[in-house]
Structures are given as C-alpha cells and as structure tokens.
Design a protein around this motif. Structure first.
Motif, short mmCIF file in Angstrom:
data_model
loop_
_atom_site.label_atom_id
_atom_site.label_comp_id
_atom_site.label_asym_id
_atom_site.label_seq_id
_atom_site.Cartn_x
_atom_site.Cartn_y
_atom_site.Cartn_z
N PHE A 236 0.84 -1.20 0.00
CA PHE A 236 0.00 0.00 0.00
C PHE A 236 0.87 1.25 0.00
CE2 PHE A 236 -2.05 -3.41 2.43
CZ PHE A 236 -3.15 -3.65 1.60
N PRO A 237 0.28 2.43 -0.25
CA PRO A 237 1.07 3.66 -0.19
C PRO A 237 1.67 3.88 1.19
CG PRO A 237 -1.08 4.06 -1.20
CD PRO A 237 -1.12 2.68 -0.63
N ASP A 273 1.59 11.91 -6.12
CA ASP A 273 2.16 10.57 -6.17
C ASP A 273 3.67 10.66 -6.44
OD1 ASP A 273 2.79 7.92 -6.38
OD2 ASP A 273 1.42 7.50 -8.04
N LEU A 274 4.46 10.63 -5.39
CA LEU A 274 5.91 10.71 -5.51
C LEU A 274 6.55 9.33 -5.65
CD1 LEU A 274 6.57 13.47 -2.83
CD2 LEU A 274 6.28 13.73 -5.30
N SER A 275 5.72 8.28 -5.67
CA SER A 275 6.26 6.94 -5.88
C SER A 275 6.61 6.69 -7.34
CB SER A 275 5.25 5.89 -5.42
OG SER A 275 4.14 5.81 -6.31
N ALA A 276 6.03 7.49 -8.23
CA ALA A 276 6.26 7.31 -9.66
C ALA A 276 7.60 7.91 -10.08
CB ALA A 276 5.12 7.96 -10.44
N SER A 324 6.39 5.17 -2.07
CA SER A 324 6.48 3.72 -2.12
C SER A 324 7.52 3.23 -1.13
CB SER A 324 6.85 3.24 -3.52
OG SER A 324 7.22 1.87 -3.50
N ARG A 325 7.09 2.50 -0.14
CA ARG A 325 7.98 1.77 0.78
C ARG A 325 9.11 2.65 1.30
NH1 ARG A 325 10.20 -3.77 -0.57
NH2 ARG A 325 10.39 -3.62 1.69
N GLY A 355 4.53 -5.73 -4.88
CA GLY A 355 4.20 -4.76 -3.86
C GLY A 355 3.93 -3.39 -4.48
N PHE A 356 3.75 -2.39 -3.63
CA PHE A 356 3.41 -1.04 -4.09
C PHE A 356 4.70 -0.33 -4.52
CE2 PHE A 356 2.50 3.46 -3.75
CZ PHE A 356 1.23 3.55 -4.30
N GLY A 357 4.71 0.17 -5.73
CA GLY A 357 5.89 0.82 -6.28
C GLY A 357 6.57 -0.08 -7.29
#
Length: 472
Positions: A236-237, A273-276, A324-325, A355-357
């Motif tokens: 998850f985020p 969304d900074l995981s991208a 992400s993580r 997983g997320f990311g």
C-alpha cells in the motif's frame, strides 16, 4: 569483473547522475548526464578475521570481523535472536563503541531474554546492546528491549538513546498478517516506537502519540526537536511523518509521549504521487497535515491490510503525499535523507518488483529549515541500484546505501558529488537467498563501519581500512 558490476558501471556512466553537492541544497537525479564513478577500487573476496570464511567482498586494504551471530549465547545464557536489522553506534569508554541493534522477528514466537521484562512476552523482536572494539571484538552483549515485534530500523538520538521502530500493527485486536502468525496469541498492541538508552535497559513504554503504523526509521532534527518517521507498507502507499513532542527532547532528556503526529503533503497538489518516476530536478514545496487519531483503537478485529492503512489514510484524506515503501532515514547537517525502496519508474528490460511501487529505488532529501523536498537520486535500473533500504552518512557526508535486491546485494556509496560506487558485496548466504545488508553505521571517529547481514543466520560485521583513500 562480473557481468552485473560491468553493466552497473556502464549504466551509471551513461544514464545516472546528480548535479551539485548534498550540503546545503540536496540535488536531483539527472538521468541524462554523465557522472564520474569513483570508489575504493574493485572488490575481491576477503576472509573473515573471526574464522577465515569468505562472507564479504571488499576493495584492497579493507578487512572485517563478524560477531554476535544468531544462535550464539548471551552471558546470561539466553540466545541471540536472528534477523539483525537497524543499528546505531555510540562512543564508549577506552576507544570502544556501544551498538544498539534491532531484530526484525515477527510472529507470536515468545520473547528472547528475560520474559518478565518483556513488553509482550509472546513477541520475539527487540534490541540488543553490545560494547565492541574497533575490530569487532565483543566485550559485552545483552538484550535491552524485548517483547516487541518486527523491529526494523530506527534512529540514533543525541541524548544517547536509540529509537526502535516496529514495522507492523499486529496485536490481539487485528487480523493475522500475511506471515501466518496467530495474532490472538499476542498480549499487547504493536506498531509503535520505543526509546532504548545506550546504557541500561529500556522501559518498554511505547510512544503512542507517534503513531501506530508500519514504522521503519526515525531521524531526529536537533534544531526543531522534531522526529521524522518513515513508513514501509509493502502493498500500500506509504507516508513521510514527523512527530512533534510536547517538550524539546534535548531539554527533556528523552522523547516524551503526548505530542502531535503529522504527515507531509505537497503544497498545491493534494495526494501527489511521488512513488512514480520523477522528472529531472524534481523539487517540491511542502506542508504538514495533522493526524487526528495517531493511535487508532480497532473494534471488530479488522483485517491486517485495513489496520495497517488506518493512520496513513487519515493523512491522505487531507492531501498527504504518496510514496512507495519508505525505509531508511538519516539526519545530516539539517537535512533528512530518506529512501523509497521501490520508488521510480520501471526501466525497460527490468522486472517490476512485487508490492506497491514499480521502480528500483529513490533517495529523497527534506530540508528541515526550508521545508523543501528534493529528489537526490532515482535508480535508472536494477543493475545500477537495486532496492536500497537502510541508509547512513559517512563523516564526509557520503551516503551508504544497503541494498535489498533480487540478486547480488551491495553496500553502495552515493557521494556529495553524485558518484555512485560499489563498496562491499555480500557472499550469498547458504540456505537464505533473501539475506540482505542492514543497519550500517560508522563508529566513533569514523574508523569502523559496522553493518549487519539480515538473515535467519544473521550476524554483525566490523569493517576497517584506508577510508581516506575514497569518499567515506
């Protein structure tokens, strides 16, 4: 030079880089520029000073000794647990170091050490405190916090304490996690941070106002008194948090409960969304949103997946940023550097991790004095940097990144001038392909790098050599 390292060097030279030093203003990943890769030279197998086995590959001139492996005995007759994880070093008497080390043990497996002192006698995680020489010779070792669960990382505090973080929300009020453990056997709620003094045992009292979520690392800012916290939600985020205690810890002499928990947001862009994958020079103005219920009490025994998101969802409902993580974090000269293990874009030819990311890792920098968030580095592909986890800073400001990748795992240096280099490679651990580096920390004076290999057969290492020859 094996194929992995050849590709890594070629990719770094062609596709990754950073402009400018870390000091003052952190820099952003430059995927189009060239970068000069410098290190300490090629890695070679080196025999362990303890028993002659080859466990690490290091540059010429460096040596190491392993110590305090899982299954060995404490002086009181109890057994050293496995899953060695986050760790910090503090100055000890007569040129020694005190190490406070986490053990990321999950499940209702029973506490190690004295169960009468355990926070939860059914939980098998906690911390161990050791006094060691520069060469990894153990002078003292004892449990210092027990009965906690999945103690992943944490952070050193300047009042000579370690904050240990539980990476879980397990408890009798929450459904079982994906490891298959039976939460009904637990006697206490988990998902908190605990303060462990360098000398003596912890009180085993959680700081509940700092949140009940999947804590990973803690980084203290002495200027403001804020404690910055990372969250590692695998599926998850995740969020980046800060805890504002009711009194400055340097004045109180410890971390007090009863403060305010907040979550970072990007100004003008709710739920950014900074995981991208990030653009070149990514930089954001930030704000903080309050968490109204940092220590949620669950009724009806919700699923673990629901419970682990209870705090983060509050922040995201108010516009908090998505990562992400988030794993390792370190405070250095007014900046908190933290790692997003699976942040970034999936490179062509790479396999996205589960997983997320879907990336292979990002390093972020939050400037505590300006509130500016900047991208320091984004891995262009797994052969360059593969799922960074724990992070520390050398005396000269170079970041040490512990990898948790799918193949060979490295300790990599990321210099203030943007150079990524290999410093150490782990010899594969027999019977445990998931073994990883964790808990890197420089001892007093920077003479020794202490680090763990997290494994069911985990152990700690002291590494020494000609540091002046390179960036560490």
């Amino acid at each position: 030079m094996d194929r992995r390292r050849f590709l890594a060097r070629a990719a770094v030279a062609a596709a990754a880089g950073i402009a400018g030093p870390f000091a003052g203003v952190a820099c952003a990943g430059d995927k189009g520029g060239a970068v000069r890769v410098q290190g300490y030279g090629p890695l070679r197998p080196v025999r362990d000073k303890r028993d002659g086995e080859v466990r690490l590959h290091l540059p010429d001139g460096f040596a190491y000794r392993s110590f305090n492996e899982a299954g060995s005995a404490f002086p009181d007759g109890s057994t050293v647990p496995g899953r060695h994880d986050g760790m910090a070093a503090f100055a000890g008497p007569r040129d020694t170091a005190y190490l406070v080390r986490n053990h990321e043990v999950g499940g209702p497996v029973g506490a190690f050490g004295d169960k009468d002192k355990a926070y939860d006698p059914m939980a098998g995680g906690g911390t161990v405190t050791l006094q060691v020489t520069r060469r990894g010779e153990v002078l003292k070792a004892a449990p210092s916090l027990n009965g906690t669960m999945l103690n992943c990382s944490g952070g050193p505090m300047p009042w000579k304490a370690w904050v240990s973080c539980e990476e879980t929300v397990n408890g009798p009020d929450v459904g079982d996690d994906h490891s298959g453990g039976d939460n009904s056997k637990l006697t206490r709620r988990h998902g908190y941070i605990f303060e462990v003094p360098v000398t003596g045992a912890a009180t085993a009292r959680p700081i509940r106002s700092a949140g009940r979520f999947a804590h990973e690392s803690a980084a203290f800012d002495p200027g403001s008194g804020a404690l910055y916290l990372t969250e590692d939600c695998f599926s998850f985020p995740s969020g980046f948090y800060r805890y504002l205690p009711p009194e400055h810890p340097l004045k109180a002499g410890r971390l007090l409960d009863g403060g305010k928990l907040q979550m970072l947001a990007v100004k003008g862009s709710p739920r950014e969304d900074l995981s991208a994958g990030q653009r070149h020079g990514a930089s954001y103005a930030t704000a903080w949103v309050d968490i109204d219920e940092p220590d949620p009490r669950f009724t009806g025994r919700p699923s673990n997946d629901e419970a682990v998101q209870a705090v983060g969802r509050q922040g995201r409902a108010k516009g908090a940023a998505i990562f992400s993580r988030l794993e390792g974090a370190i405070h250095h000269q007014g900046t908190v550097y933290f790692v997003s293990t699976q942040g970034g874009a999936t490179a062509p030819g790479d396999t996205a991790p589960s997983g997320f990311g879907k990336g292979r890792g990002q390093v972020w920098a939050y400037e505590t004095w300006s509130g500016r968030l900047r991208l320091v580095y984004e891995s262009p592909r797994s052969t360059v940097l593969d799922l960074p986890d724990n992070v520390t800073a050398s005396p000269r400001g170079t970041l040490v990144l512990c990898e948790d990748g799918d193949g060979d795992n490295f300790l990599r240096g990321l210099t203030r001038h943007g150079e990524l280099f290999d410093f150490c490679r782990m010899e594969p651990v027999a019977g445990d392909p998931g073994a990883e580096f964790a808990g890197s920390t420089f001892g007093p004076g920077g003479h020794t790098l202490y680090v763990n290999v997290q494994s069911t057969h985990g152990m700690s290492f002291a590494i020494w050599g000609p540091w002046q020859r390179g960036a560490f």
